[in-house]
Motif scaffolding. Structure first.
Motif, PDB file in Angstrom:
ATOM      1  N   ALA A 241       0.873  -1.124  -0.068  1.00  0.00           N
ATOM      2  CA  ALA A 241       0.093  -0.040  -0.066  1.00  0.00           C
ATOM      3  C   ALA A 241       0.847   1.117  -0.187  1.00  0.00           C
ATOM      4  N   LEU A 242       2.009   1.171   0.801  1.00  0.00           N
ATOM      5  CA  LEU A 242       2.966   2.252   0.549  1.00  0.00           C
ATOM      6  C   LEU A 242       3.420   2.552  -0.554  1.00  0.00           C
ATOM      7  N   ARG A 243       3.731   1.691  -1.318  1.00  0.00           N
ATOM      8  CA  ARG A 243       4.245   1.548  -2.552  1.00  0.00           C
ATOM      9  C   ARG A 243       3.311   2.394  -3.675  1.00  0.00           C
ATOM     10  N   LEU A 244       1.975   1.982  -3.419  1.00  0.00           N
ATOM     11  CA  LEU A 244       0.977   2.369  -4.248  1.00  0.00           C
ATOM     12  C   LEU A 244       0.678   3.945  -4.109  1.00  0.00           C
ATOM     13  N   ALA A 245       0.756   4.005  -2.809  1.00  0.00           N
ATOM     14  CA  ALA A 245       0.479   5.857  -2.371  1.00  0.00           C
ATOM     15  C   ALA A 245       1.690   6.589  -2.942  1.00  0.00           C
ATOM     16  N   LYS A 246       2.862   5.990  -2.980  1.00  0.00           N
ATOM     17  CA  LYS A 246       4.053   6.566  -3.614  1.00  0.00           C
ATOM     18  C   LYS A 246       3.621   6.712  -5.267  1.00  0.00           C
ATOM     19  N   ALA A 247       3.113   5.683  -5.746  1.00  0.00           N
ATOM     20  CA  ALA A 247       2.767   5.920  -7.300  1.00  0.00           C
ATOM     21  C   ALA A 247       1.435   6.878  -7.359  1.00  0.00           C
ATOM     22  N   ALA A 248       0.616   7.135  -6.279  1.00  0.00           N
ATOM     23  CA  ALA A 248      -0.326   8.154  -6.435  1.00  0.00           C
ATOM     24  C   ALA A 248       0.169   9.437  -6.418  1.00  0.00           C
ATOM     25  N   ASP A 249       1.598   9.532  -5.846  1.00  0.00           N
ATOM     26  CA  ASP A 249       1.982  10.945  -5.558  1.00  0.00           C
ATOM     27  C   ASP A 249       0.896  11.597  -4.481  1.00  0.00           C
ATOM     28  N   ASP A 250       0.706  10.844  -3.297  1.00  0.00           N
ATOM     29  CA  ASP A 250      -0.027  11.023  -2.279  1.00  0.00           C
ATOM     30  C   ASP A 250       0.722  11.314  -0.917  1.00  0.00           C
ATOM     31  N   ARG A 251       1.186  12.193  -0.652  1.00  0.00           N
ATOM     32  CA  ARG A 251       2.330  11.838   0.566  1.00  0.00           C
ATOM     33  C   ARG A 251       1.429  11.756   1.954  1.00  0.00           C
ATOM     34  N   LEU A 252       0.198  12.265   1.919  1.00  0.00           N
ATOM     35  CA  LEU A 252      -0.560  12.101   3.258  1.00  0.00           C
ATOM     36  C   LEU A 252      -1.205  10.666   3.363  1.00  0.00           C
ATOM     37  N   CYS A 253      -1.402  10.160   2.347  1.00  0.00           N
ATOM     38  CA  CYS A 253      -1.897   8.833   2.461  1.00  0.00           C
ATOM     39  C   CYS A 253      -0.871   7.823   2.777  1.00  0.00           C
ATOM     40  N   GLY A 254       0.384   8.289   2.257  1.00  0.00           N
ATOM     41  CA  GLY A 254       1.507   7.325   2.635  1.00  0.00           C
ATOM     42  C   GLY A 254       2.035   7.472   4.199  1.00  0.00           C
ATOM     43  N   ALA A 255       1.886   8.767   4.367  1.00  0.00           N
ATOM     44  CA  ALA A 255       2.156   9.057   5.908  1.00  0.00           C
ATOM     45  C   ALA A 255       1.408   8.089   6.936  1.00  0.00           C
ATOM     46  N   HIS A 256       0.015   8.271   6.448  1.00  0.00           N
ATOM     47  CA  HIS A 256      -1.172   7.693   7.245  1.00  0.00           C
ATOM     48  C   HIS A 256      -0.647   6.141   7.456  1.00  0.00           C
TER      49      HIS A 256
END
Length: 452
Positions: A241-256
């Motif tokens: 999920a963290l790698r997919l959030a990176k692909a989404a360019d969504d740093r808030l989702c990744g931090a969560h």
């Protein structure tokens, strides 16, 4: 008939630490190292079965490593104990690309969708968690995530994923993640519906939204697996999920997601890892909305409380409280709307209790139970925590009162974490079982699987 030893690594550590035939002495040292979890009652028989293949819970392994490190005068990692399993089909390493993350997710979902019990699992991998945090924080952003496939993905398709993610999240909060059928159902949905979309045709903009939605779904299944005690699978899903959030360019989702991984590390006794993961999440989130900052600082406080770092814990709690006071729902991501003053209060209660500041901790008790009705698991977790904190503070009457309320909250919640807290309460109260109300409560509390 004496059974043969099957865990040679654990036996070698016992011998090196001078416990070759003094298994009872090691058990006593382990009980001392694990006192933060309650009054453990391990003995020589426990050591006998650990040597012969029985696998203790991961937070027990963390206490074992601590006991060995103190005796040997050197750091001892959990992996040296010899309990690690390799059942998860791939490790929890951070995928090199979005495509690798999609492939890993498909493999994992397919495996989970085809099984109920027994389920494959694995151990939390400390190095993999920290490597994932570094890669998420510092790797270059994906230039493009567009794809060309047979199925055309539309914004309406992605919106349906967000709706279903909220459905599974609600189900988890009401019933807990402990039902294997619920997790299998979600894995089946991901395998049959989401995998074809990930291999479909979409523009870069739609692709990033698809990655974000999939990251939230994978992160939800990760949290359910963590709640069920399936820690290897949970970490694997968090990392994907963290790698997919990176692909989404969504740093808030990744931090969560990284904060959820830190929460798992705290639970398993990897407090130093948890602090690093939480600080990486705070750093990576940047100038985040107040609600997100409140959630991230609360996670950091939990890690510092578990570490015994009173100053850092208090600083993080203060920052979390200030951010919570400035929260504006209109400027916050939808996924952080769950985080309320009650969630903050529950964590403050826990980490101050870890610091043995019981009077300060219990000031948060009233706020910790002001939860919406759908938060059945959190209400049960907080109720158990309040009862245990009262017991550790020496107020047995209050502990029993909260314990009786807890017995009502556990009926419909399936959660390994809740089982753990019920067990903590029982072990904390067990020295007082000569008191009639304690004896009655211990008979009333639901039976929980023993911490083998």
């Amino acid at each position: 008939m004496v059974r043969p030893v099957t865990n040679a690594a654990f036996e070698a550590l016992l011998r090196a630490a001078g416990y070759g035939s003094a298994h009872g002495a090691f058990a006593r040292q382990l009980n001392h190292a694990g006192r933060v979890h309650g009054n453990w009652r391990y003995d020589a028989a426990s050591v006998y079965w650990w040597l012969r293949g029985r696998r203790p819970a991961e937070y027990v392994q963390a206490a074992m490593a601590e006991a060995f490190a103190r005796k040997l005068g050197r750091p001892v990692t959990v992996t040296e104990l010899g309990f690690t399993t390799t059942d998860v089909p791939a490790n929890a390493g951070y995928p090199a690309s979005a495509r690798h993350a999609i492939d890993a997710a498909e493999q994992l979902w397919t495996m989970l969708a085809s099984q109920l019990e027994p389920r494959p699992n694995g151990s939390y991998q400390s190095g993999a968690a920290l490597q994932a945090a570094l890669a998420w924080r510092y790797d270059l952003a994906d230039e493009a995530v567009s794809a060309s496939g047979r199925q055309s993905v539309t914004p309406a398709d992605i919106q349906s994923l967000y709706v279903l993610a909220e459905h599974f999240t609600d189900l988890d909060r009401r019933q807990g993640g402990g039902s294997p059928r619920t997790r299998t159902l979600m894995a089946d949905f991901l395998m049959r519906q989401v995998t074809p979309m990930l291999s479909g045709s979409y523009t870069d903009s739609i692709g990033r939204d698809l990655m974000r939605a999939t990251a939230m779904l994978s992160g939800q299944l990760a949290f359910m697996s963590y709640d069920a005690g399936e820690h290897g699978i949970a970490q694997h899903h968090f990392t994907i999920a963290l790698r997919l959030a990176k692909a989404a360019d969504d740093r808030l989702c990744g931090a969560h997601l990284l904060a959820n991984l830190a929460t798992q590390a705290v639970y398993l006794g990897h407090a130093q890892d948890a602090a690093r993961l939480a600080e990486a999440a705070i750093d990576g989130a940047g100038r985040a909305p107040a609600a997100v900052r409140a959630r991230l600082y609360t996670t950091a406080a939990s890690a510092y409380g578990r570490l015994g770092d009173r100053h850092a814990c208090q600083v993080a709690l203060t920052k979390a409280q200030r951010a919570l006071d400035r929260t504006n729902p209109d400027s916050s991501p939808r996924w952080v709307s769950y985080f309320s003053p009650a969630h903050f209060a529950g964590t403050a209660l826990k980490c101050l209790g870890d610091l043995r500041l019981y009077t300060q901790a219990l000031r948060h008790a009233p706020d910790a139970i002001t939860l919406a009705s759908q938060n059945a698991r959190t209400r049960a977790l907080h109720t158990a925590l309040i009862a245990t904190t009262h017991a550790r503070a020496g107020d047995i009457d209050a502990a029993c009162g909260w314990g009786r309320e807890l017995a009502q909250h556990t009926l419909d919640v399936h959660s390994a974490r809740l089982n753990h807290r019920v067990s903590e309460l029982a072990t904390t109260l067990s020295p007082h079982q000569a008191i009639p109300q304690v004896k009655e409560l211990l008979l009333t509390l639901p039976a929980t699987p023993p911490s083998t």
